[in-house]
Enzyme design. Sequence first.
Site, PDB file in Angstrom:
ATOM      1  N   ARG A   1       6.648 -11.551   5.266  1.00 41.16           N
ATOM      2  CA  ARG A   1       5.880 -11.376   6.684  1.00 41.16           C
ATOM      3  C   ARG A   1       6.332 -12.403   7.596  1.00 41.16           C
ATOM      4  O   ARG A   1       6.593 -13.654   7.155  1.00 41.16           O
ATOM      5  CB  ARG A   1       4.416 -11.527   6.740  1.00 41.16           C
ATOM      6  CG  ARG A   1       3.969 -10.569   5.946  1.00 41.16           C
ATOM      7  CD  ARG A   1       2.146 -10.502   5.995  1.00 41.16           C
ATOM      8  NE  ARG A   1       1.773  -9.357   5.116  1.00 41.16           N
ATOM      9  CZ  ARG A   1       0.585  -9.243   4.990  1.00 41.16           C
ATOM     10  NH1 ARG A   1      -0.465  -9.933   5.408  1.00 41.16           N
ATOM     11  NH2 ARG A   1       0.216  -8.316   3.912  1.00 41.16           N
TER      12      ARG A   1
ATOM     13  N   GLN B   1       1.079 -11.029  -3.235  1.00 40.82           N
ATOM     14  CA  GLN B   1      -0.422 -10.651  -3.239  1.00 40.82           C
ATOM     15  C   GLN B   1      -0.665  -9.967  -4.736  1.00 40.82           C
ATOM     16  O   GLN B   1      -0.206  -9.530  -5.186  1.00 40.82           O
ATOM     17  CB  GLN B   1      -0.441  -9.381  -2.481  1.00 40.82           C
ATOM     18  CG  GLN B   1      -0.340  -9.602  -0.852  1.00 40.82           C
ATOM     19  CD  GLN B   1      -0.689  -8.563   0.036  1.00 40.82           C
ATOM     20  OE1 GLN B   1       0.010  -7.387  -0.295  1.00 40.82           O
ATOM     21  NE2 GLN B   1      -1.510  -8.666   1.002  1.00 40.82           N
TER      22      GLN B   1
ATOM     23  N   CYS C   1       0.684  -1.209  -0.122  1.00 40.72           N
ATOM     24  CA  CYS C   1       0.146   0.132   0.113  1.00 40.72           C
ATOM     25  C   CYS C   1       0.889   1.412  -0.074  1.00 40.72           C
ATOM     26  O   CYS C   1       0.674   2.321  -0.869  1.00 40.72           O
ATOM     27  CB  CYS C   1      -1.071   0.023   1.092  1.00 40.72           C
ATOM     28  SG  CYS C   1      -1.449  -1.459   1.854  1.00 40.72           S
TER      29      CYS C   1
ATOM     30  N   HIS D   1      -8.484  -1.426  -0.650  1.00 38.63           N
ATOM     31  CA  HIS D   1      -7.543  -2.440  -0.995  1.00 38.63           C
ATOM     32  C   HIS D   1      -8.322  -3.536  -1.210  1.00 38.63           C
ATOM     33  O   HIS D   1      -9.415  -3.799  -0.752  1.00 38.63           O
ATOM     34  CB  HIS D   1      -7.069  -2.702   0.249  1.00 38.63           C
ATOM     35  CG  HIS D   1      -6.296  -1.732   1.100  1.00 38.63           C
ATOM     36  ND1 HIS D   1      -4.901  -1.565   1.254  1.00 38.63           N
ATOM     37  CD2 HIS D   1      -6.923  -0.954   1.984  1.00 38.63           C
ATOM     38  CE1 HIS D   1      -4.569  -0.628   2.143  1.00 38.63           C
ATOM     39  NE2 HIS D   1      -5.615  -0.060   2.634  1.00 38.63           N
TER      40      HIS D   1
ATOM     41  N   LYS E   1     -14.641  -4.288   5.827  1.00 38.16           N
ATOM     42  CA  LYS E   1     -14.142  -5.297   4.715  1.00 38.16           C
ATOM     43  C   LYS E   1     -15.199  -6.274   4.615  1.00 38.16           C
ATOM     44  O   LYS E   1     -15.799  -6.579   5.406  1.00 38.16           O
ATOM     45  CB  LYS E   1     -12.693  -5.584   5.222  1.00 38.16           C
ATOM     46  CG  LYS E   1     -12.629  -6.674   6.286  1.00 38.16           C
ATOM     47  CD  LYS E   1     -11.529  -7.631   6.395  1.00 38.16           C
ATOM     48  CE  LYS E   1     -11.619  -8.490   7.653  1.00 38.16           C
ATOM     49  NZ  LYS E   1     -10.454  -9.280   7.771  1.00 38.16           N
TER      50      LYS E   1
ATOM     51  N   ASP F   1      -2.449  -7.627  -5.549  1.00 38.23           N
ATOM     52  CA  ASP F   1      -2.864  -6.514  -4.901  1.00 38.23           C
ATOM     53  C   ASP F   1      -3.684  -5.549  -5.864  1.00 38.23           C
ATOM     54  O   ASP F   1      -3.265  -5.416  -6.771  1.00 38.23           O
ATOM     55  CB  ASP F   1      -1.687  -5.815  -4.199  1.00 38.23           C
ATOM     56  CG  ASP F   1      -2.067  -5.086  -2.994  1.00 38.23           C
ATOM     57  OD1 ASP F   1      -3.424  -5.087  -2.586  1.00 38.23           O
ATOM     58  OD2 ASP F   1      -1.252  -4.965  -2.026  1.00 38.23           O
TER      59      ASP F   1
ATOM     60  N   HIS G   1      -5.254  -1.222  -5.378  1.00 37.72           N
ATOM     61  CA  HIS G   1      -5.765  -0.253  -4.679  1.00 37.72           C
ATOM     62  C   HIS G   1      -6.396   0.754  -5.606  1.00 37.72           C
ATOM     63  O   HIS G   1      -6.345   1.231  -6.621  1.00 37.72           O
ATOM     64  CB  HIS G   1      -4.590   0.634  -4.118  1.00 37.72           C
ATOM     65  CG  HIS G   1      -3.942  -0.137  -3.119  1.00 37.72           C
ATOM     66  ND1 HIS G   1      -2.818  -0.865  -3.434  1.00 37.72           N
ATOM     67  CD2 HIS G   1      -4.206  -0.278  -1.690  1.00 37.72           C
ATOM     68  CE1 HIS G   1      -2.473  -1.451  -2.174  1.00 37.72           C
ATOM     69  NE2 HIS G   1      -3.213  -1.025  -1.199  1.00 37.72           N
TER      70      HIS G   1
END
Lengths: 570, 570
Positions: free
Chosen positions: A299, A317, A270, A447, A401, A319, A321
């Site tokens: 992680r 990810q 992000c 996200h 979410k 991912d 945005h």
Amino acid sequence: MDKNEQEKYWHTSSHILAHAVQRLFPDIKLGTGPAIEKGFYYDFYRKNPFTPEDLKLIEKAMSSIIKENLSVEPVKKNKEEARAILKDEPFKLEILEALEGEQAIFYKQGNFIDLCQGPHLSSTGQVKHFKLLSVAASYWRGDEKRESMQRIYGISFPEKQELEEYLKFIEEAKERDHRTLGTKLDLFSMHPEFGSGLIYWHPKGSIIRKLVEDFWKEIHLKNGYELVYTPHIADIALWDKSGHTGFYKENMFAPMVTEAKTFQLKPMNCPFHILIYNNRLRSYRELPIRWAELGTVYRYEKQGVLHGLLRVRGFTQDDAHIFCTEEQAEEEVIKVLDLVCFFLKKFGFADYRICLSTRPEKFVGTPENWQKATTALENALKGRNMNYEIDPGEGVFYGPKIDIKVKDCLNREWQCSTIQVDFNIPERFDVKYTGNEGDFKTPILIHRAIFGSIERFLGILIEHYKGSFPFWLAPEQLRILPISDRHMPYAEKTAKDIEPHFRVQVDRRNEKINRKIRDAEEEKVPYMLILGDKEEAGGTLSLRKHKTGMVGTFSAEKLIKMLREESGQP
Amino acid sequence: MDKNEQEKYWHTSSHILAHAVQRLFPDIKLGTGPAIEKGFYYDFYRKNPFTPEDLKLIEKAMSSIIKENLSVEPVKKNKEEARAILKDEPFKLEILEALEGEQAIFYKQGNFIDLCQGPHLSSTGQVKHFKLLSVAASYWRGDEKRESMQRIYGISFPEKQELEEYLKFIEEAKERDHRTLGTKLDLFSMHPEFGSGLIYWHPKGSIIRKLVEDFWKEIHLKNGYELVYTPHIADIALWDKSGHTGFYKENMFAPMVTEAKTFQLKPMNCPFHILIYNNRLRSYRELPIRWAELGTVYRYEKQGVLHGLLRVRGFTQDDAHIFCTEEQAEEEVIKVLDLVCFFLKKFGFADYRICLSTRPEKFVGTPENWQKATTALENALKGRNMNYEIDPGEGVFYGPKIDIKVKDCLNREWQCSTIQVDFNIPERFDVKYTGNEGDFKTPILIHRAIFGSIERFLGILIEHYKGSFPFWLAPEQLRILPISDRHMPYAEKTAKDIEPHFRVQVDRRNEKINRKIRDAEEEKVPYMLILGDKEEAGGTLSLRKHKTGMVGTFSAEKLIKMLREESGQP
């Protein structure tokens, strides 16, 4: 059985297990033995590992204890008395000393007594059908620096049929285990001696990964997303600004500290997308902006929770945005939901469970904005007639979410897709756009991920497909099997014809045709072409389908046309 | 001028510069002032930065010094005397104190004297045509913790025409600077406050990057390579084993140290590919194995050498490792050379210089193996009739290599492709294959990269193309420019027709058509479609080409066909 009943059932089963072990191995030291999501376990401290024969003996002793139908009763003791009871149980003593207050509760059945809060069934005879499943090493209290324990797992049910079905399920799950199939099909490896939870994709696994990634990119580009690429590290200052060093530190790898600078491997993408957004002034005319990245993040998951591709330390990810105005938010969420359904369907997931998580106790942003965002998510779900459950207070601190859990062919649930509204980052990074009156406004930041993690999704796919990937995803789509050496030239010519269209290999080994077929079946190649005298003479190809058998005889041209149609190629 | 003459010429020019600065600004402190690859500079310590007006004054003073035709003479002094001369020059004193021996050499012209080894021209009048180019901040001795200096760059030549040509070259290079174009065309950004040398690719830059990467993968798959994916980090134990912590530490980021484990960001991909190779036994039948990866690596380059996309800290190697038998090595190198030529040609690089680097003083492996490998590389070059130079002793410690430097349209050389034989890694990791008699043999390991680094190659491409990417690479291939608002529906319909084939945008702004054309030209969009009454009435499209003007009027169908042909699409 409801959840409470089930817990009592399995917890009592674990005491029966411990009781049996104590009867057989009086020197053993007891750890803990809870009910778990499915079944129960008990941890024991013992020099020699339990053997399969030990497990059989233990099962026998458990059957006796059940037959004896001992009553299971709570017993209250003060600490003094408790210490005396546990004088030979160092692990139990450790738990006892950590207890608050002067009272300790035990549960007793026959001459077995265990420090335990309960609750339990009232007698051992109520446990009907059980099975010990496996032994695994574990650390006392999950701490790598403490004693190594031996954990025996088991399962139990009131009905015999339930047990049988569950054992069948386990057997099936074992056959589908992506770690076993990953090795067998040469898809990926891990090298824990050089770091656990890190995946090395072999050529065959890489083909699948590339196909999934290419497909993901193509569909995103067609759906109004743009791609970005960002670094894997940033100065710690970025993570201070984003709040990760404050809120997320325990999940992050250790920082790279030099005299001049400290760098941090990224746990999320992000902040990088935000820096691109903030690189210049944005106008309302540009919104919605949808930026997607296959961003590999790291992680620091605990060693004990790592599991093949499903729980790793480095993962990619899928991912994206979305920056949009308040008015656009609902429609954007609907578009994401449509995209999720499109992708899940493509991979054969027809069934899923949707959860909407609302404001938790600790949150950033105003209650009004939370309400607006939650309503936008909810309206989007309603707009698409999607059933959903509400998880009250289970939203992330930065916004509400939607989580989508797919069900695989064994009906197991996997959390994959997520759609999250974020009030934290726009504020921390002062993310703005100019409205149509030249005023500065804060965009809504969404996200979202469809697969969640490429690694994890591929792990789920391996289990879902049991390694038999559909034609478009199979690393090797076709294998040509010449019946004998003299058919090799025809096999090579055929391979040349097919190569521009599909991933094809020739089995050049000097083996009998039955062996070649068996191996291709084992390696789950979707189609085989058997080439012998007859085929060569007629200029045809005999097609065999994985797990199905002979399909028919075709010209190369017709075969290619047919398979292109199957794979949805134009 | 030969190289020595040139150095004298530029070194003397730098003394004239310092002399002039001292005349104009007597309080200034001198740093150092060498000849560089192209021209010269001198570092000064001064509170206020030099202004463009200062530079003009300095040029005037330099002209006077040249006109005065002062003789330039070496002067020997002992340290005592030298200290006296330099008593007001703290930076020079620092250099003096670091000198070995009791002697110090100065060069003197008029009343200007500088601690300097020479050599120099014999008089200032021999410098004919010069120009000061720029001022930049620098650190004393390149050390961020030391004083900030002001560096004035200049250039000089004996012939006026040479100077004019060079200034034109600089002007052209400036217009092509990928950093300026990168911002102007919204391709990428850097955010040094969160880490220098890390690239953030914006959507438009990401399109180009994706196209280059997709093309790279497609061609590699067609040429017998397989793709792999590997992690960005590994336990430090891997880097100990590979020798990187020993030989390469200064180029690596700081390790991530936790109590339990130490992880290291990867500076190279090689050890990961080796782990995949060693994951199971390999047979001679499987060789050659060619594994390619777009692997992003991180190297801790010094802050001062970072330069846009060309010198970064995080970059994506277009890496591949070839494992082959000794007999296969030459043919494999030939195949790599062919692939290099294919790629370079595709991007418009026709001219390059090839260097073969041979065994250095320190090396691993046997002289016999070095000889064999060098011969294989050399034979491959000869086999393809390629001209090459030999760089004796310039091989890496682990093996000989071929470097290929491309020349761009300004005739600047860029090191891109490299082909290296490695004797180190196979030994350290005990890399083997079973020969046809079941014996264990060590394969030849070839490292190779075509672009070298995706980031760097894209930087070179931006400069090479001056931001005007060829049609197939242009982020926006076509822009539709409606002449007025009433042509918007026709513009949108046209966009829909073209979208499935090309990357197209509609200029929806309320601007005059000339402004729209000017902006599209500025943004280097290869083609524009001008749509007005005439086009709408006839159902046609008027095509304008970037930097060329109107091409003609076409039907959508014909236009698509024409442009597909131009872009080499089937």
